[in-house]
Each structure stands twice: as structure tokens, then as C-alpha cells.
Motif scaffolding. Sequence first.
Motif, mmCIF file in Angstrom:
data_model
loop_
_atom_site.group_PDB
_atom_site.id
_atom_site.type_symbol
_atom_site.label_atom_id
_atom_site.label_comp_id
_atom_site.label_asym_id
_atom_site.label_seq_id
_atom_site.Cartn_x
_atom_site.Cartn_y
_atom_site.Cartn_z
ATOM 1 N N ARG A 1 0.842 -1.201 0.000
ATOM 2 C CA ARG A 1 0.000 0.000 0.000
ATOM 3 C C ARG A 1 0.875 1.248 0.000
ATOM 4 O O ARG A 1 0.625 2.200 -0.723
ATOM 5 C CB ARG A 1 -0.906 -0.003 1.229
ATOM 6 N N ILE A 2 1.925 1.217 0.805
ATOM 7 C CA ILE A 2 2.823 2.371 0.862
ATOM 8 C C ILE A 2 3.428 2.637 -0.510
ATOM 9 O O ILE A 2 3.446 3.769 -0.991
ATOM 10 C CB ILE A 2 3.939 2.120 1.896
ATOM 11 N N ILE A 3 3.897 1.582 -1.136
ATOM 12 C CA ILE A 3 4.512 1.756 -2.451
ATOM 13 C C ILE A 3 3.509 2.339 -3.431
ATOM 14 O O ILE A 3 3.811 3.270 -4.170
ATOM 15 C CB ILE A 3 5.037 0.401 -2.972
ATOM 16 N N LYS B 1 1.170 8.675 -9.485
ATOM 17 C CA LYS B 1 1.487 9.957 -10.114
ATOM 18 C C LYS B 1 0.312 10.929 -9.951
ATOM 19 O O LYS B 1 -0.835 10.522 -9.914
ATOM 20 C CB LYS B 1 1.756 9.758 -11.608
ATOM 21 N N ARG C 1 1.147 19.673 5.358
ATOM 22 C CA ARG C 1 1.168 20.518 6.550
ATOM 23 C C ARG C 1 0.905 21.960 6.151
ATOM 24 O O ARG C 1 1.693 22.560 5.415
ATOM 25 C CB ARG C 1 2.528 20.379 7.241
ATOM 26 N N ARG D 1 -4.086 13.588 4.363
ATOM 27 C CA ARG D 1 -4.301 14.110 5.708
ATOM 28 C C ARG D 1 -3.771 15.520 5.758
ATOM 29 O O ARG D 1 -2.654 15.783 5.318
ATOM 30 C CB ARG D 1 -3.545 13.258 6.734
ATOM 31 N N ASP E 1 4.386 22.783 4.823
ATOM 32 C CA ASP E 1 4.547 22.737 3.370
ATOM 33 C C ASP E 1 4.052 24.025 2.722
ATOM 34 O O ASP E 1 4.647 24.507 1.766
ATOM 35 C CB ASP E 1 3.775 21.540 2.807
ATOM 36 N N ARG F 1 10.588 22.600 -3.255
ATOM 37 C CA ARG F 1 10.365 21.652 -2.159
ATOM 38 C C ARG F 1 8.959 21.078 -2.183
ATOM 39 O O ARG F 1 8.744 19.914 -1.935
ATOM 40 C CB ARG F 1 10.593 22.380 -0.827
ATOM 41 N N ASN F 2 8.000 21.913 -2.500
ATOM 42 C CA ASN F 2 6.604 21.490 -2.339
ATOM 43 C C ASN F 2 5.689 22.033 -3.423
ATOM 44 O O ASN F 2 4.550 22.415 -3.149
ATOM 45 C CB ASN F 2 6.075 21.995 -0.992
ATOM 46 N N ASN G 1 -0.648 13.170 -1.847
ATOM 47 C CA ASN G 1 -0.826 12.028 -0.977
ATOM 48 C C ASN G 1 -0.055 12.275 0.302
ATOM 49 O O ASN G 1 0.778 13.165 0.387
ATOM 50 C CB ASN G 1 -0.358 10.741 -1.651
ATOM 51 N N GLY G 2 -0.388 11.494 1.264
ATOM 52 C CA GLY G 2 0.289 11.620 2.541
ATOM 53 C C GLY G 2 -0.253 12.770 3.352
ATOM 54 O O GLY G 2 -1.440 13.070 3.316
ATOM 55 N N THR G 3 0.617 13.389 4.063
ATOM 56 C CA THR G 3 0.213 14.471 4.939
ATOM 57 C C THR G 3 0.701 15.803 4.369
ATOM 58 O O THR G 3 1.862 15.921 4.017
ATOM 59 C CB THR G 3 0.818 14.267 6.338
ATOM 60 N N GLU H 1 0.827 4.118 -2.862
ATOM 61 C CA GLU H 1 0.515 5.516 -2.581
ATOM 62 C C GLU H 1 1.681 6.425 -2.930
ATOM 63 O O GLU H 1 1.491 7.551 -3.385
ATOM 64 C CB GLU H 1 0.175 5.683 -1.093
ATOM 65 N N LEU H 2 2.880 5.881 -2.720
ATOM 66 C CA LEU H 2 4.061 6.714 -2.905
ATOM 67 C C LEU H 2 4.368 6.928 -4.380
ATOM 68 O O LEU H 2 4.904 7.967 -4.770
ATOM 69 C CB LEU H 2 5.248 6.036 -2.219
ATOM 70 N N THR H 3 4.074 5.957 -5.194
ATOM 71 C CA THR H 3 4.456 6.047 -6.597
ATOM 72 C C THR H 3 3.299 6.507 -7.472
ATOM 73 O O THR H 3 3.462 6.634 -8.679
ATOM 74 C CB THR H 3 4.945 4.677 -7.101
#
Lengths: 304, 304
Positions: free
Chosen positions: B78-80, B86, B94, B121, B142, B280-281, B90-92, B82-84
Motif C-alpha cells: 500500500r505504501i509503495i 502519479k 502541513r 491528511r 509545506d 520543495r513542495n 498524498n500523505g500528509t 501511494e508513494l508512486t
Amino acid sequence: MFGFRDIEIVREIVRAGGFRAAAQRSGLAQSAISTRIAALEKRLGIVLFDRVGRQVRLSSCGRRFLEEADRLIQTRDRIIQELTRKGGLNGTVRIGVAETIVHTFLTTMLNLLRVGHETVRFELSVDTSEQLSRKLVEDEIDVGILLRESLPKGAVSTPLQPIELGWYASSAIPLPPEPLTIAELAGHPVVTFSKGTTPFEQIERLLSQADGAPPVLHGSASLSTVMHLVADGFGIGVVPTRMVEAADPLGLGERIRRLPTRPEAHIQNLQFVAAYFHERNHKAGEVITAAAVEADQIDLKKRS
Amino acid sequence: MFGFRDIEIVREIVRAGGFRAAAQRSGLAQSAISTRIAALEKRLGIVLFDRVGRQVRLSSCGRRFLEEADRLIQTRDRIIQELTRKGGLNGTVRIGVAETIVHTFLTTMLNLLRVGHETVRFELSVDTSEQLSRKLVEDEIDVGILLRESLPKGAVSTPLQPIELGWYASSAIPLPPEPLTIAELAGHPVVTFSKGTTPFEQIERLLSQADGAPPVLHGSASLSTVMHLVADGFGIGVVPTRMVEAADPLGLGERIRRLPTRPEAHIQNLQFVAAYFHERNHKAGEVITAAAVEADQIDLKKRS
DNA sequence: AAATGCATGTTCGGCTTTCGCGACATCGAG
DNA sequence: CTCGATGTCGCGAAAGCCGAACATGCATTT
């Protein structure tokens, strides 16, 4: 893909604040760290660290990665710890019980088990003793509480208190003045355990002694159903006395009444045992057995 | 310790029903499987498989191991994923906002963001613009919505609608017939933004123009507190007009009233910007900025 | 009942791949 | 330019894997 090692190294880089420091702390060469991270980033196709000047910082993706993946390591460590912890139970223990047990001391037993095994999950299955025996053999359950006669070969077993069976009828029909004879019993439809069970066979033999009209004998896989049928006047029935005593006294327990019978109509006690395969489940087996024996006695005392 | 490969192999053995079959399905030699499992069992110090006859079966510990460890693999996958994935966030993410934003369009903005980013999140921090600027630089957030004057160098910024400031007083005191002069305002204690902020400094300059008793100017880091103080008659205050309009009309919004003032007592608008560091973001930055701009306009329209 | 065949797990020697080290190259900040 | 950090390359060690030989259990045949 990534491995636990990758996570550990990423975590160490963040904690140490750089590749070099992380290398030192984890006893690796700096080049190893560099190579690993480069390979990891290439594999995942994302940038984990922002190389800004002479320092690296977690990128947005990197932070995300660490947040999630760090939990993986924690989970792994927890698994190892739980798995290698000596003594006590852990994980899921699969218990199979005959229905009679459900209605007698199962609740007491589970309450006994709960204290001291807070982290253990119990998975219950209720089935006939024959099926429980099969499940024990096929390793579908860890421990079974079943009739001694169904005990599979090679299993370790501990006898429980004998369960007395009694004849019951609806409270609606008048109580006979004298203990009933087999012939009188045979005059009613009889409901009891399933066909194929020992009590069924025994009752069938008993009733066939009586002359006259052929006796009507119904079997049910659910003892609750049997009790309901009896209460509703569908027929008379044979059920464990302790089960009736345990029934809600304001509900079903009030609606059926034990029939006094002559000695020859007595049905043989049910002999339950707690059983498991020692080489497979001795730890869970011993614990569950002890709880069953104790719960059985507590329950018996409660009824007297 | 154990690795993901260990889990995969154990799982494959169970699925395939044996070492040999598992080897075939996973493209390995059977000996590799055997060796791995032996090593794994030795490392963990527990038996994973019961070797009974010519077949292996999960032991109690093995079942437990697989139950837990299998989730590790699922989590990793699941991590992979979500991480890949495109595009999109995703993720958090801030987000740091100045308090004024909280009381104007923040809710609207978050509602806009929620659709289309269900899995993201959002982590909010409310702080002064100066602190937000620092947090942006230090990569603690962010994206920031802060006063333009606090904008850090190098950040990408998008201006939002100017926020008008107004003089307010408790509804309990009578409304003056004419717009107030600076001197009249200076006759009351004044509550507003913290010391060090632009409005505070401007008001201080303004009030010091007035002769007579030295003006009393209180600063509060919480605009809510300012409004409460004003409503309670502690003094008059300067707060964003949109913030008052957004206040619960049956509550605080009803208990304070805008003071008409002469033009020279006008306080300069607050100019907020949404800001982030592109390198960065940029992804999160663009999305949040767009949402902020839209929410700002929606909110403005709602008040008019 | 003993022999045989088949399927399975285990062990061992040798090979391939991976991983890490050390030295050097490279890059950015001061 | 210099310092301190990361990236690159060749070599060596270790781990992982393969294939074959071996051991064992179960079913069928003789």
C-alpha cells in the motif's frame, strides 16, 4: 520494493542528520548509505532526500515514506517480541465446543481465560462432536471440548464432569403422578440430539422396546431448538439437565419441566472431554483444558 | 529478525501446500525454500512448520507469524502504491495559517480540498505570520497562508483578497452620532493584534498622534480573545471586518458593533499570501494555493 | 508382508548476486 | 581556495541460490 534495511537506514539518516553521521552510527561506510539511498530512490522512482548544498533533507515524499514505513519496523519488532515471548499464550487460539458446552459452562470458561490472556484472541466454533474431532485432526481448531466417544486417536484428553440427561416436557401439560415408564414416554413424539449421536441411538433403542405404535423420534442439531420445541409442546425431549438449569429462569427455563421417569428410562450421561494434540498445541491445550475443568466445576457448584 | 522475503516465502508455502510447490511457483529451487525456512526458524528460535510425514503444516506459532506478518506485506504494498502514484497529493500536507484565516475562509478552503483528496491528511498549525515564515523556511510546514510582509525570500506566493480592518466596540455602549476622530479613539483602551505585528505598530503610531493621556494599547495573540474582550466592554478593538461578519451572528457577532471613524483613523488592509517553496513542495503548494484563492473569493462573496 | 515407486524435505559443494568497504572524484558554501 | 558533505568505482566478503545426492513417509504392487 524496499526492505526493512532501507527503512532503518532512512530513519537513521534523519535521526543523525546526514549520510555520514548515519553511516557512523550504524557502523557502515558512508558510501554504503549513499549507494543504498540512490538505489532505493531509483527503485521507487521518487526522491527521498533533497540534496541542498552540503546537507540532505527529507523531501515531501521522503517524509511520507518514513512516516508510514517506520510503522512497519515497529510492527515487525512487536511481532518478534510476541512470537519469542516464552510462556503464556499469544495470537489466536481456536476452540471448538459441542453445543451442550455453550449452554453450560462456556461463558464461565471464557471469563476465566480472559484474565491473564488479555492479548489472546479466542476463535470459537460450535459443532457436533464428530465434526470437532475431524477439525482437531485437520488442525482447524487447537482445542476441542467434545464427547469422549468422538475423541480422535492420539489426542490428549481430560475428562470433565458427566452431564446428566433428563426427560423434559412443556410446563403446560400436567405432571404425571407416577414416574413414567418407557412405554408411556414412547407415546409422545420425542425430540433430542441429532440422529447419529449416542443419546439419539440410545433413546431409539429404548423406545423400540415399547410395544404398540412405532415411536416418533426427532433429532435436531441445535439443542436450543430442541428446548423450544419441547416448551412449545411439540413433544417431550431429552436434554442435559444442566443446560435447562442454566436456561433463563424467567424464559425458556420456566416453560419446560423435568419428567420423573422410572430407572429403566434413564439415559446415559454424556461424557465430555477437553482434547488437543500435544505435539501440536500442548501450550494452548493445557491452558484451555485447565480453564474448562475449572469452569465446569464452578458451573456445577452454581447449579447445586 | 526477518525480512519481507521470509514472509513472502512462508505465505507461498502455505498457499501452495508444500515446500516443493512453493518453490516452483516462486521460481526458486526447493532447497532454497528449505534453507530459508530452516534459517528463519533458527533465527526466531521457534518452529514455524510441523514436519509430519511427507508434508509440512503451519505450526501454531507459524500461523500466528503469518497472520501478523502478512499484514506487513500488505502495508508495504500500500505504501509503495501511494508513494508512486502519479499526480495528485498524498500523505500528509502541513498547512500553516494565520489566525485571521481561521476565522474567515479556512473552513471553506478545507472543504474544497477535501473533495478530490480523500486520502490526504491535512495537518494544520495556526501561528503568527512571522512564525509561519520561519516554519516554511525550516520545512516544518509545506504551505503557509501569512502576511505578505512576513513572506520568506525565495518562496512562491500568491496574493489573496485584502482583509479590511475595522474599529469595533461592544454593542452595549451607545453608538456615537459622528465618525470618531483619532483622539476620541485614543480615549478608550484599545485591543488588537499582538505587539510586533504591523497593525499593532500602525495603531500605536496612530494613537500617539493624539494629545492628552497616553493611549492604552493591548495586544493579544488570539483574535478570538480580542473579540471577546471588545464584546465584554474591556475596550475597543481593531479586527478584520470579515472575521466579525463570519462570527456567529447570534453570539459574538451580535455583541460587537463597528465604529464609524474618520478617514485618518483607517487602518491599512492586511495583505495575505499563500506561499510555499517551489523546489520543495510545488505540488502541494499549487493545490493549496488554488484552494485558498477560491475559498477566499467564495467567502468574500458570501459576506457581500 | 515385503518391495518398489513416487513425492517430499534436508544437506552439501559450488556458483552468482548482492552488499559493503575504501579511496577518490565531485559539488556547494563560506 | 578550503572544508565538509555526497557520488562513483573496483575489490573482497557474505549471503542467496542451484543442482544433486540423500533420507523419509506413504501408496501401490508383487
